[in-house]
Write a protein that holds these residues in place. Structure first.
Motif, PDB file in Angstrom:
ATOM      1  N   ARG A  28      27.793  71.241  93.303  1.00 42.16           N
ATOM      2  CA  ARG A  28      27.415  71.114  91.892  1.00 42.16           C
ATOM      3  C   ARG A  28      26.142  71.896  91.571  1.00 42.16           C
ATOM      4  O   ARG A  28      25.585  71.784  90.479  1.00 42.16           O
ATOM      5  CB  ARG A  28      27.225  69.639  91.539  1.00 42.16           C
ATOM      6  N   GLY A  29      25.657  72.645  92.547  1.00 43.39           N
ATOM      7  CA  GLY A  29      24.496  73.501  92.316  1.00 43.39           C
ATOM      8  C   GLY A  29      23.155  72.843  92.565  1.00 43.39           C
ATOM      9  O   GLY A  29      22.120  73.406  92.210  1.00 43.39           O
ATOM     10  N   LEU A  30      23.146  71.671  93.189  1.00 46.29           N
ATOM     11  CA  LEU A  30      21.889  70.982  93.492  1.00 46.29           C
ATOM     12  C   LEU A  30      21.532  71.175  94.966  1.00 46.29           C
ATOM     13  O   LEU A  30      22.413  71.299  95.818  1.00 46.29           O
ATOM     14  CB  LEU A  30      22.009  69.498  93.172  1.00 46.29           C
ATOM     15  N   ARG A  31      20.239  71.194  95.241  1.00 40.65           N
ATOM     16  CA  ARG A  31      19.754  71.335  96.621  1.00 40.65           C
ATOM     17  C   ARG A  31      19.565  69.951  97.219  1.00 40.65           C
ATOM     18  O   ARG A  31      18.922  69.094  96.617  1.00 40.65           O
ATOM     19  CB  ARG A  31      18.446  72.113  96.650  1.00 40.65           C
ATOM     20  N   ALA A  89       7.437  63.078 103.215  1.00 42.99           N
ATOM     21  CA  ALA A  89       6.364  64.020 102.899  1.00 42.99           C
ATOM     22  C   ALA A  89       6.457  65.306 103.727  1.00 42.99           C
ATOM     23  O   ALA A  89       5.868  66.322 103.350  1.00 42.99           O
ATOM     24  CB  ALA A  89       5.004  63.359 103.119  1.00 42.99           C
ATOM     25  N   GLN A  90       7.204  65.291 104.815  1.00 45.45           N
ATOM     26  CA  GLN A  90       7.357  66.466 105.671  1.00 45.45           C
ATOM     27  C   GLN A  90       8.408  67.449 105.148  1.00 45.45           C
ATOM     28  O   GLN A  90       8.467  68.588 105.593  1.00 45.45           O
ATOM     29  CB  GLN A  90       7.754  66.036 107.091  1.00 45.45           C
ATOM     30  N   LEU A  91       9.252  66.992 104.226  1.00 44.63           N
ATOM     31  CA  LEU A  91      10.366  67.820 103.762  1.00 44.63           C
ATOM     32  C   LEU A  91       9.956  68.750 102.621  1.00 44.63           C
ATOM     33  O   LEU A  91       9.137  68.390 101.779  1.00 44.63           O
ATOM     34  CB  LEU A  91      11.529  66.942 103.303  1.00 44.63           C
ATOM     35  N   ALA A  92      10.573  69.915 102.600  1.00 41.30           N
ATOM     36  CA  ALA A  92      10.368  70.858 101.499  1.00 41.30           C
ATOM     37  C   ALA A  92      11.023  70.293 100.242  1.00 41.30           C
ATOM     38  O   ALA A  92      11.998  69.541 100.327  1.00 41.30           O
ATOM     39  CB  ALA A  92      10.987  72.211 101.857  1.00 41.30           C
ATOM     40  N   PRO A  93      10.495  70.623  99.066  1.00 41.07           N
ATOM     41  CA  PRO A  93      11.072  70.113  97.823  1.00 41.07           C
ATOM     42  C   PRO A  93      12.530  70.524  97.629  1.00 41.07           C
ATOM     43  O   PRO A  93      12.897  71.677  97.852  1.00 41.07           O
ATOM     44  CB  PRO A  93      10.190  70.734  96.738  1.00 41.07           C
ATOM     45  N   VAL A  94      13.347  69.551  97.235  1.00 37.97           N
ATOM     46  CA  VAL A  94      14.754  69.760  96.888  1.00 37.97           C
ATOM     47  C   VAL A  94      15.064  68.844  95.708  1.00 37.97           C
ATOM     48  O   VAL A  94      14.222  68.052  95.285  1.00 37.97           O
ATOM     49  CB  VAL A  94      15.705  69.447  98.070  1.00 37.97           C
ATOM     50  N   ASP A  95      16.277  68.924  95.201  1.00 42.62           N
ATOM     51  CA  ASP A  95      16.663  68.059  94.088  1.00 42.62           C
ATOM     52  C   ASP A  95      16.892  66.616  94.524  1.00 42.62           C
ATOM     53  O   ASP A  95      16.552  65.679  93.810  1.00 42.62           O
ATOM     54  CB  ASP A  95      17.944  68.595  93.429  1.00 42.62           C
ATOM     55  N   LEU A  96      17.478  66.435  95.709  1.00 39.26           N
ATOM     56  CA  LEU A  96      17.847  65.096  96.171  1.00 39.26           C
ATOM     57  C   LEU A  96      17.757  65.020  97.685  1.00 39.26           C
ATOM     58  O   LEU A  96      18.207  65.929  98.382  1.00 39.26           O
ATOM     59  CB  LEU A  96      19.283  64.761  95.739  1.00 39.26           C
ATOM     60  N   ILE A  97      17.190  63.930  98.177  1.00 38.40           N
ATOM     61  CA  ILE A  97      17.203  63.639  99.610  1.00 38.40           C
ATOM     62  C   ILE A  97      18.101  62.427  99.813  1.00 38.40           C
ATOM     63  O   ILE A  97      17.869  61.364  99.225  1.00 38.40           O
ATOM     64  CB  ILE A  97      15.792  63.341 100.148  1.00 38.40           C
ATOM     65  N   LEU A  98      19.136  62.615 100.622  1.00 37.07           N
ATOM     66  CA  LEU A  98      20.012  61.512 100.993  1.00 37.07           C
ATOM     67  C   LEU A  98      19.540  60.966 102.332  1.00 37.07           C
ATOM     68  O   LEU A  98      19.271  61.737 103.259  1.00 37.07           O
ATOM     69  CB  LEU A  98      21.459  61.983 101.102  1.00 37.07           C
ATOM     70  N   ILE A  99      19.434  59.658 102.414  1.00 38.20           N
ATOM     71  CA  ILE A  99      18.886  59.002 103.595  1.00 38.20           C
ATOM     72  C   ILE A  99      19.962  58.130 104.216  1.00 38.20           C
ATOM     73  O   ILE A  99      20.487  57.227 103.560  1.00 38.20           O
ATOM     74  CB  ILE A  99      17.670  58.132 103.216  1.00 38.20           C
TER      75      ILE A  99
END
Length: 163
Positions: A28-31, A89-99
């Motif tokens: 869908r074009g999201l990171r 806090a260690q992750l680069a910016p994206v649209d969504l982080i799934l955990i």
């Protein structure tokens, strides 16, 4: 960054759902990035490789880089496991982080559930679980999705986080 979790007991379908959601949401074009909690010791490095030898020698962190990817390995060396907030806090910016996992943390989650695993449902005791993705119907106050209806689950998550 927006975060959303997938929880459930062993063999509930969490990893398969995560994999399908990453594919669907990326499409869908999201990171999307992911965090996976492991309840056991694991190693992403191989004995006799240079980076493994650096860690074995006592390095606190080893950054391995190539033209295709890089990985940062951190040895806890008897320190406590860091909280989810420190890892985020260690992750680069994206649209969504799934955990995947971290079921005791307060972020919003969907519970994956398979009847054949014969485990109890977590949702009745956890208000951070906003919906259930299952292979069997439930009478509950929360939305219940078919575990294989990835598009509907993705729609729900994206609406929940405002994407």
């Amino acid at each position: 960054m927006k975060i959303y979790g997938i929880v459930g007991y062993k063999n509930a379908g969490k990893t398969g759902l995560m994999e399908r959601l990453v594919t669907e949401i990326n499409g869908r074009g999201l990171r999307v990035s992911t965090i996976k909690h492991a309840h056991h010791s694991f190693d992403v490095d191989q004995p006799a490789k240079d980076s493994y030898r650096h860690r074995a020698a006592g390095a606190q962190q080893v950054l391995l880089a190539s033209q295709s990817r890089w990985a940062l390995m951190t040895e806890l060396r008897d320190q406590p496991e860091p909280p989810l907030s420190d890892l985020l806090a260690q992750l680069a910016p994206v649209d969504l982080i799934l955990i995947e996992g971290y079921k005791r943390d307060a972020h919003p989650k969907i519970e994956a559930f398979r009847a054949e695993a014969n485990n109890p449902l977590i949702a009745p005791e956890d208000t951070s679980i906003r919906a259930i993705a299952s292979d069997t119907p439930f009478d509950t106050d929360r939305p219940v999705f078919n575990l294989d209806d990835t598009a509907a689950i993705a729609d729900f998550i994206l609406a929940e986080v405002g994407l």
